[in-house]
Design a protein around this motif. Structure first.
Motif, PDB file in Angstrom:
ATOM      1  N   ALA A   1      -7.084 -21.495  -4.787  1.00 39.81           N
ATOM      2  CA  ALA A   1      -6.022 -20.743  -4.134  1.00 39.81           C
ATOM      3  C   ALA A   1      -4.688 -21.332  -4.556  1.00 39.81           C
ATOM      4  CB  ALA A   1      -6.173 -20.806  -2.615  1.00 39.81           C
ATOM      5  N   PHE A   2      -3.697 -20.467  -4.640  1.00 43.78           N
ATOM      6  CA  PHE A   2      -2.373 -20.883  -5.107  1.00 43.78           C
ATOM      7  C   PHE A   2      -1.328 -20.210  -4.231  1.00 43.78           C
ATOM      8  CE2 PHE A   2       0.799 -22.217  -8.046  1.00 43.78           C
ATOM      9  CZ  PHE A   2       1.667 -21.158  -8.262  1.00 43.78           C
ATOM     10  N   LEU A   3      -0.365 -20.989  -3.749  1.00 43.72           N
ATOM     11  CA  LEU A   3       0.711 -20.433  -2.940  1.00 43.72           C
ATOM     12  C   LEU A   3       2.025 -20.992  -3.444  1.00 43.72           C
ATOM     13  CD1 LEU A   3       1.411 -18.693  -0.443  1.00 43.72           C
ATOM     14  CD2 LEU A   3       1.276 -20.777   0.921  1.00 43.72           C
ATOM     15  N   ALA A   4       2.998 -20.113  -3.699  1.00 39.41           N
ATOM     16  CA  ALA A   4       4.266 -20.561  -4.262  1.00 39.41           C
ATOM     17  C   ALA A   4       5.432 -19.889  -3.553  1.00 39.41           C
ATOM     18  CB  ALA A   4       4.325 -20.253  -5.758  1.00 39.41           C
TER      19      ALA A   4
ATOM     20  N   VAL B   1       1.539 -24.985  -4.108  1.00 44.74           N
ATOM     21  CA  VAL B   1       0.363 -25.819  -3.879  1.00 44.74           C
ATOM     22  C   VAL B   1      -0.846 -25.115  -4.478  1.00 44.74           C
ATOM     23  CG1 VAL B   1      -0.073 -24.863  -1.578  1.00 44.74           C
ATOM     24  CG2 VAL B   1      -0.983 -27.106  -2.166  1.00 44.74           C
ATOM     25  N   PHE B   2      -1.671 -25.890  -5.146  1.00 43.74           N
ATOM     26  CA  PHE B   2      -2.891 -25.380  -5.776  1.00 43.74           C
ATOM     27  C   PHE B   2      -4.077 -26.117  -5.175  1.00 43.74           C
ATOM     28  CE2 PHE B   2      -5.183 -23.217  -8.999  1.00 43.74           C
ATOM     29  CZ  PHE B   2      -6.163 -24.068  -9.468  1.00 43.74           C
ATOM     30  N   ILE B   3      -5.038 -25.362  -4.676  1.00 42.87           N
ATOM     31  CA  ILE B   3      -6.220 -25.950  -4.034  1.00 42.87           C
ATOM     32  C   ILE B   3      -7.448 -25.499  -4.796  1.00 42.87           C
ATOM     33  CG2 ILE B   3      -7.567 -26.097  -1.901  1.00 42.87           C
ATOM     34  CD1 ILE B   3      -4.955 -25.357  -0.404  1.00 42.87           C
ATOM     35  N   LEU B   4      -8.270 -26.467  -5.170  1.00 41.03           N
ATOM     36  CA  LEU B   4      -9.461 -26.153  -5.973  1.00 41.03           C
ATOM     37  C   LEU B   4     -10.701 -26.688  -5.284  1.00 41.03           C
ATOM     38  CD1 LEU B   4     -10.618 -25.214  -8.800  1.00 41.03           C
ATOM     39  CD2 LEU B   4     -10.342 -27.589  -9.496  1.00 41.03           C
ATOM     40  N   LYS B   5     -11.742 -25.848  -5.218  1.00 41.49           N
ATOM     41  CA  LYS B   5     -13.018 -26.295  -4.640  1.00 41.49           C
ATOM     42  C   LYS B   5     -14.148 -25.845  -5.549  1.00 41.49           C
ATOM     43  CE  LYS B   5     -15.962 -27.834  -1.550  1.00 41.49           C
ATOM     44  NZ  LYS B   5     -16.994 -28.122  -2.564  1.00 41.49           N
ATOM     45  N   GLY B   6     -14.919 -26.799  -6.052  1.00 35.75           N
ATOM     46  CA  GLY B   6     -16.085 -26.452  -6.858  1.00 35.75           C
ATOM     47  C   GLY B   6     -17.212 -25.951  -5.986  1.00 35.75           C
ATOM     48  N   ILE B   7     -17.950 -24.994  -6.503  1.00 34.35           N
ATOM     49  CA  ILE B   7     -19.106 -24.454  -5.774  1.00 34.35           C
ATOM     50  C   ILE B   7     -20.306 -24.588  -6.704  1.00 34.35           C
ATOM     51  CG2 ILE B   7     -20.088 -22.447  -4.609  1.00 34.35           C
ATOM     52  CD1 ILE B   7     -17.178 -21.378  -4.411  1.00 34.35           C
ATOM     53  N   GLY B   8     -21.236 -25.475  -6.345  1.00 29.03           N
ATOM     54  CA  GLY B   8     -22.362 -25.725  -7.255  1.00 29.03           C
ATOM     55  C   GLY B   8     -21.850 -26.379  -8.532  1.00 29.03           C
ATOM     56  N   ARG B   9     -22.610 -26.169  -9.620  1.00 28.85           N
ATOM     57  CA  ARG B   9     -22.205 -26.804 -10.887  1.00 28.85           C
ATOM     58  C   ARG B   9     -21.367 -25.904 -11.760  1.00 28.85           C
ATOM     59  NH1 ARG B   9     -27.525 -28.568 -13.680  1.00 28.85           N
ATOM     60  NH2 ARG B   9     -26.043 -28.956 -15.342  1.00 28.85           N
TER      61      ARG B   9
ATOM     62  N   TRP C   1       7.721 -14.968  -2.897  1.00 32.84           N
ATOM     63  CA  TRP C   1       6.475 -15.602  -2.468  1.00 32.84           C
ATOM     64  C   TRP C   1       5.352 -15.097  -3.367  1.00 32.84           C
ATOM     65  CZ3 TRP C   1       5.905 -19.313   1.205  1.00 32.84           C
ATOM     66  CH2 TRP C   1       6.967 -19.511   2.095  1.00 32.84           C
ATOM     67  N   ILE C   2       4.507 -16.020  -3.814  1.00 35.49           N
ATOM     68  CA  ILE C   2       3.325 -15.639  -4.590  1.00 35.49           C
ATOM     69  C   ILE C   2       2.113 -16.286  -3.953  1.00 35.49           C
ATOM     70  CG2 ILE C   2       2.136 -15.807  -6.811  1.00 35.49           C
ATOM     71  CD1 ILE C   2       4.846 -15.852  -8.173  1.00 35.49           C
ATOM     72  N   GLY C   3       1.088 -15.487  -3.701  1.00 31.51           N
ATOM     73  CA  GLY C   3      -0.170 -16.016  -3.186  1.00 31.51           C
ATOM     74  C   GLY C   3      -1.303 -15.493  -4.057  1.00 31.51           C
ATOM     75  N   ALA C   4      -2.197 -16.387  -4.477  1.00 28.84           N
ATOM     76  CA  ALA C   4      -3.275 -15.956  -5.370  1.00 28.84           C
ATOM     77  C   ALA C   4      -4.573 -16.642  -5.008  1.00 28.84           C
ATOM     78  CB  ALA C   4      -2.923 -16.277  -6.830  1.00 28.84           C
ATOM     79  N   VAL C   5      -5.670 -15.942  -5.228  1.00 30.63           N
ATOM     80  CA  VAL C   5      -7.004 -16.540  -5.098  1.00 30.63           C
ATOM     81  C   VAL C   5      -7.744 -16.318  -6.405  1.00 30.63           C
ATOM     82  CG1 VAL C   5      -7.213 -16.386  -2.588  1.00 30.63           C
ATOM     83  CG2 VAL C   5      -7.864 -14.439  -3.987  1.00 30.63           C
TER      84      VAL C   5
END
Lengths: 119, 329
Positions: free
Chosen positions: B195-198, B181-189, B218-222
């Motif tokens: 974050a990525f978890l596999a 799963v890949f989660i993306l959050k923009g901060i400002g412009r 298991w792979i976890g990344a920020v």
């Protein structure tokens, strides 16, 4: 475009059907008399010399192991295995010529580099 | 678009057909993990294709979290690897991605001895990525995906009728199933946080004289992304890779397998005209723990070239061009 897709599938089929297949039959003209190791058990990263004695004409020798590495080739080979290969490992020698092939295996126990008995 | 979908489906079938039985041996990890900043699922009718070159180098043995220098020899392992990936947004919520790797060389040198050198196709992979949730206003998206890796390369390469060591075989020899799963959050412009978890499960390799299963991974990344200029982006990634111990014959646990490594991966990406992108990144291990005694990850350097085609935008552009021509007439 439809033909292009058919070409992909045909290519896949050809790759599969043309994959190298071992058609060598067992031979009664070749006999493996012995397959021995200079050391058994052998400590991780130490070397054992494995020798095959076989009878037959124009023999070729092929070596494979389920765990560990080889150096050299032919009738005599050097075998070594790292810590990840600790355990009872199978070394297979296949002797072949134009009449066919014969295989034999030898089991070599690899002990841990840390094993107190190895000190 | 129908033709392109059919092309992708037939390409996927190709991977299934040519992934034949492998004769299997042990311990090789197959394709290296392509660690550039993971991307979420694509929008509909967007195609991306990328070519990555990676150089990897290792020369240190580790036991636990310390370097192990007690061995009476010096070994170095290095590889030159290329990976080709293509992804296509079939719909706004489904992306198909396929890839294949090739080792120009996978070399193991030992002081005073002839080096071992393997080469050839690695593993192929196929992923389905989903746009589970996306909020363009808040710049937030969640993209889970499922994938399979196929060991289409050789796993029993020989030199002069002698099987090469597992560590230089190009393929891992094992089918692997992954979920991530890949989660993306923009901060400002100009900034984004991701974050990525596999999780990866390796299928048992079982043949006449071989029985082996790689440990689960298991792979976890920020990630932290900063758009420094219009065309230049920078990423900083911290990634933890954990692999459990392997299993061999009689379900015996292989003690000197499995590890826990933390990487620091800086990356720069330059956006050229017409949606071409060039990235460069490096994997630098900052913490390593290995069970038993193992050759540890060293460093790697990668360059990746990506081309993106947005077919909807392309059609709209062509339509507007035709309209302009009509107006001038």
């Amino acid at each position: 475009m439809k033909n292009f897709h058919l070409l992909w599938i045909l290519t896949a089929f050809l790759l599969w059907s043309c994959a190298e297949k071992d058609n060598t039959q067992p031979s009664e003209e070749i006999k493996i008399n012995s397959l021995t190791a200079s050391e058994n058990p052998v400590k991780a990263w130490d070397t054992a010399v494995i020798t095959v004695e076989a009878t037959g004409d124009n023999l070729q020798y092929r070596w494979e192991a389920n765990h560990g590495n080889f150096r050299g080739g032919g009738k005599q080979i050097r075998y070594a295995a790292g810590e990840c290969c600790v355990g009872l490992n199978t070394i297979t020698c296949t002797v072949s010529n134009s009449s066919g092939k014969v295989s034999d295996t030898i089991m070599i126990r690899v002990t841990s580099y840390f094993d107190p008995k190895n000190k | 678009m129908l033709k392109l979908n059919a092309f992708l489906i037939s390409s996927s079938l190709l991977f299934f057909i040519i992934a034949d039985k492998t004769s299997a041996q042990c311990c090789s990890s197959g394709n290296p993990f392509i660690s550039d900043a993971e991307h979420p699922a694509l929008q509909s009718q967007v195609l991306t294709s990328s070519l990555t070159y990676r150089y990897g180098h290792s020369s240190q043995y580790f036991s636990g979290d310390s370097r192990f220098s007690d061995l009476p020899f010096k070994e170095t392992s290095y590889s030159n690897y290329a990976d080709f990936q293509v992804g296509y947004g079939i719909t706004n919520w489904l992306t198909v991605q396929a890839g294949i790797g090739y080792f120009f060389n996978k070399t193991l040198t030992t002081s005073g001895l002839e080096p071992y050198k393997g080469f050839g196709l690695g593993d192929a992979e196929l992923y389905l990525k989903f746009n589970a949730y996306t909020n363009p206003e808040k710049r937030f998206s969640i993209s889970p995906s499922l994938g399979v890796k196929f060991p289409i390369g050789v796993f029993d390469q020989e030199a002069d009728h002698v099987q090469l060591p597992i560590t230089v075989q190009p393929s891992s020899g094992s089918y692997k199933y992954t979920g991530n799963v890949f989660i993306l959050k923009g901060i400002g412009r100009k900034m984004a946080f991701a974050a990525f978890l596999a999780y990866e499960y390796s299928q048992l390799i079982e043949s006449d004289n071989f029985y082996y299963k790689y440990g689960d991974q298991w792979i976890g990344a920020v990630y932290f992304n900063f758009q420094a200029w219009k065309r230049l982006g920078a990423d900083i990634q911290f990634r933890n890779e954990y692999r459990a111990k392997s299993t061999r014959e009689h379900n015996e646990i292989v003690d000197a397998t499995g590890y826990n490594v933390i990487f620091f991966t800086p990356q720069l990406t330059w956006a050229f005209k017409h949606n071409w992108y060039l990235s460069a990144y490096s994997d630098i291990p900052i913490y390593k723990y290995y069970n038993g005694i193992q050759m540890s990850f060293g460093y790697s350097f990668s360059v990746r070239l990506t081309k993106k085609i947005d077919f909807i935008a392309l059609k709209a552009y062509q339509k507007s061009k035709n309209y302009d021509v009509l107006l001038r007439q």
